[in-house]
Scaffold this motif. Structure first.
Motif, PDB file in Angstrom:
ATOM      1  N   SER A 397       0.707   2.182 -12.349  1.00  0.00           N
ATOM      2  CA  SER A 397       1.683   1.184 -12.481  1.00  0.00           C
ATOM      3  C   SER A 397       1.219   0.220 -13.353  1.00  0.00           C
ATOM      4  O   SER A 397       0.065  -0.108 -13.417  1.00  0.00           O
ATOM      5  N   ASP A 399       2.263  -2.885 -13.669  1.00  0.00           N
ATOM      6  CA  ASP A 399       2.268  -4.241 -13.093  1.00  0.00           C
ATOM      7  C   ASP A 399       2.586  -4.180 -11.420  1.00  0.00           C
ATOM      8  O   ASP A 399       2.928  -3.126 -11.278  1.00  0.00           O
ATOM      9  N   ARG A 401       5.132  -5.446 -10.012  1.00  0.00           N
ATOM     10  CA  ARG A 401       6.362  -5.130  -9.809  1.00  0.00           C
ATOM     11  C   ARG A 401       6.892  -3.597 -10.002  1.00  0.00           C
ATOM     12  O   ARG A 401       7.274  -3.206  -8.986  1.00  0.00           O
ATOM     13  N   SER A 402       6.265  -3.112 -10.716  1.00  0.00           N
ATOM     14  CA  SER A 402       6.471  -1.522 -10.861  1.00  0.00           C
ATOM     15  C   SER A 402       5.603  -0.926  -9.863  1.00  0.00           C
ATOM     16  O   SER A 402       6.337   0.127  -9.319  1.00  0.00           O
ATOM     17  N   ALA A 403       4.567  -1.386  -9.509  1.00  0.00           N
ATOM     18  CA  ALA A 403       3.937  -0.786  -8.357  1.00  0.00           C
ATOM     19  C   ALA A 403       4.627  -0.784  -6.853  1.00  0.00           C
ATOM     20  O   ALA A 403       4.705   0.044  -6.443  1.00  0.00           O
ATOM     21  N   GLY A 405       8.042  -1.011  -6.931  1.00  0.00           N
ATOM     22  CA  GLY A 405       9.007  -0.025  -7.232  1.00  0.00           C
ATOM     23  C   GLY A 405       8.466   1.300  -6.786  1.00  0.00           C
ATOM     24  O   GLY A 405       9.414   2.023  -6.374  1.00  0.00           O
ATOM     25  N   ALA A 406       7.366   1.569  -7.317  1.00  0.00           N
ATOM     26  CA  ALA A 406       6.744   2.919  -6.926  1.00  0.00           C
ATOM     27  C   ALA A 406       6.696   3.201  -5.462  1.00  0.00           C
ATOM     28  O   ALA A 406       6.825   4.335  -4.933  1.00  0.00           O
ATOM     29  N   ALA A 531       6.267 -10.558  -7.398  1.00  0.00           N
ATOM     30  CA  ALA A 531       6.570  -9.287  -7.754  1.00  0.00           C
ATOM     31  C   ALA A 531       7.860  -8.376  -6.935  1.00  0.00           C
ATOM     32  O   ALA A 531       8.675  -7.838  -7.535  1.00  0.00           O
ATOM     33  N   GLY A 534      11.142 -10.026  -8.443  1.00  0.00           N
ATOM     34  CA  GLY A 534      11.351  -9.475  -9.718  1.00  0.00           C
ATOM     35  C   GLY A 534      10.878 -10.573 -10.757  1.00  0.00           C
ATOM     36  O   GLY A 534      11.463 -10.601 -12.107  1.00  0.00           O
TER      37      GLY A 534
END
Length: 535
Positions: A397, A399, A401-403, A405-406, A531, A534
């Motif tokens: 990811s 960052d 936040r996306s980590a 999300g994953a 994170a 958001g």
């Protein structure tokens, strides 16, 4: 006399209506009162035969209460007003909620985090009494805590034997060691009561009573409902509650526990261990999700969630959850009722509610890591100062936040996310707020546990229950360490081994594990929570 209130709606009420007739016809309540070990099938019979003393603990409890009251007065006269409890699982969760409900100070030491333990031994030793509570005495956390506090007392010029009170099973290694060391007092409990059912035994009563709680009243509250709980009666709240939590169809196996002014702070954490460790096995079980009112799970319409509200007596009934339960009553009455309900739910789920077959695996893995040289760290990525390891979908990811999300993207249908924080639940308490934030992000239930505390609670469910969990471990640099006297490891090494060992066991069972390590705790916690929100 104590009063109990139980309101059921929707699926919970349907489950009661469906199962209560058979529970009455099979005389489950009266057979439980008679300690009939056949209630959970032949496979559970031997274990149950050794684990049913909790249904009638009152004679032993009253003897303990008298001794506790005398010792508490003696300690107060000596100026020993700070009670620290070293214990794990049922040895700490019950006295913690008893003391909190009574509004008396009890410091619970159920961590191997160096920062947390260093704080406990760094102050007020001149007025400190240590209660060491363990059925066997071989629990590594409790043994390490005892050794560390004992050394600190000695270095402060205090005879540790004058300041240590032990609660254990008769004839245990701890019992023998305590007698040999001439500790100030030794209390033994009924060995036929398992740890998570031990709230109304010496394990619950001694620490809370020494801290100032009215444990005699607690026992009275429980005994006032004992007759109803062991009666084959349609109004039996233990049967009704057990049917509601263990008998929904399809099974609503996530119990969303919230507190609506019950006056029983921490009750959800106590119930969490009782339910998760008792039922989470053989691929089934009930997962408590302890939340605050208004958290995302409380308004979710997901079909696998059952709302459970622990309420004050004055909460109006007209806003009860559409599918769930509202339970009210005094602490002693509720404790015995929930114990009965857990045993009833175990019968409906077809499991043995008295064993914990998957708990030892993490302990064994941790011991192996303590005995082995430290290996290389798992490969991963550094995102905004936080070290992240786990599946490639997470570590690749861009960052945090996306980590995250994953991470939530790994949750299967009907699954959940478990946040497991191997940090200080006091110094790092801010991290607990991420639970509801991740639940909002995931749209699925999220549990939060402090390690290694949760290993003696929900750890059984995570390994033995349905394979639907995703596990987010949070570890952190302490900046200090505490050596364990006469042991070849420090607390820093111990907590690292416990985290790694549990992760290894979960991965071997096919559960996804993501570890985030915080080189700087405060900054890392802030980054994670930003994170999750958001930002």
């Amino acid at each position: 006399m104590s009063t109990l209130g139980l309101t059921a709606t929707g699926s919970a009420l349907e489950a009661i209506d469906r199962h209560l007739p058979a529970l009455l016809e099979d005389r489950v309540a009266s057979r439980l009162g008679a300690q009939d070990a056949t209630l959970w099938g032949e496979q559970a019979r031997d274990e149950a035969a050794r684990r049913l003393g909790w249904i009638s603990p009152f004679a032993d409890a009253r003897a303990v209460v008298a001794d506790v009251e005398a010792l508490a007065a003696e300690l107060r006269r000596a100026g020993l007003t700070r009670v620290v409890l070293a214990g794990m699982g049922g040895s700490s969760l019950a006295p913690e909620v008893i003391a909190a409900a009574a509004g008396v100070p009890l410091e619970v030491l159920d961590s191997t985090d160096p920062l947390e333990v260093a704080d406990v031994i760094g102050r007020d030793l001149d007025r400190t009494v240590l209660v060491v509570s363990s059925k066997s005495g071989s629990t590594v956390e409790t043994d390490s805590q005892r050794r560390i506090v004992e050394r600190a007392l000695r270095e402060a010029g205090v005879d540790p034997a004058e300041r240590i009170v032990v609660v254990t099973d008769p004839g245990s290694p701890l019992h023998e060691a305590a007698e040999a060391a001439h500790y100030r007092a030794v209390f033994t409990a009924d060995p036929t009561v398992g740890g998570r059912y031990s709230a109304l035994t010496a394990f619950g009563l001694v620490p809370a009573g020494l801290a100032g709680a009215d444990v005699a009243a607690l026992v009275d509250e429980a005994e006032s409902v004992a007759g109803l709980l062991t009666a084959d009666d349609v109004e039996n709240p233990g049967l009704r509650l057990g049917a509601a939590i263990g008998g929904t169809s399809p099974l609503r196996d996530k119990l969303v526990i919230s507190d609506l002014g019950s006056g029983l702070p921490g009750f959800g954490d106590w119930a969490e261990q009782l339910l998760a460790e008792s039922t989470g096995k053989d691929g089934t079980g009930l997962l408590p999700v302890v939340v605050a009112p208004g958290d995302p799970e409380t308004v979710s319409a997901a079909g696998d969630l059952l709302q459970v509200q622990i309420a004050g007596a004055d909460v109006p009934e007209d806003d009860a959850p559409a599918h769930g339960l509202r339970v009210s009553g005094s602490l002693g009455a509720q404790m015995l009722t929930w114990e009965v309900a857990t045993a009833v739910a175990g019968r409906l789920l077809g499991i043995n509610p008295f064993d914990q077959p998957d708990v030892e695996a993490a302990k064994a893995a941790a011991r192996a890591l303590l005995d082995a040289p430290t290996g290389p760290a798992e490969s991963g990525a550094v995102l905004q100062g936080v070290e992240v390891s786990g599946p490639a979908a997470v570590t690749e990811s861009a960052d945090l936040r996306s980590a995250l999300g994953a991470v939530v993207g790994l949750i299967p249908p009907g699954g959940y996310l478990a946040v497991q924080a191997y940090l200080s639940r006091h110094a790092d308490a801010e991290l607990a707020g991420i639970r509801s934030e991740l639940a909002e992000l995931a749209g699925r239930p999220v549990t939060f546990g402090w390690g290694p505390r949760f290993l003696h609670s929900t750890g059984q469910y995570h390994k033995g229950g349905p394979a639907t969990g995703v596990f987010l471990q949070v570890t952190g640099a302490a900046g200090t360490d505490v050596e364990v006297p006469d042991r070849a490891f420090s607390l820093g090494r111990l907590i690292a081994a416990q985290a790694s060992g549990d992760a290894d066991v979960l991965r071997a069972l096919g559960r996804p594990v993501i570890t985030v390590h915080l080189p700087r705790r405060a900054a890392g916690i802030a980054a994670l929570r930003d994170a999750a929100r958001g930002r």
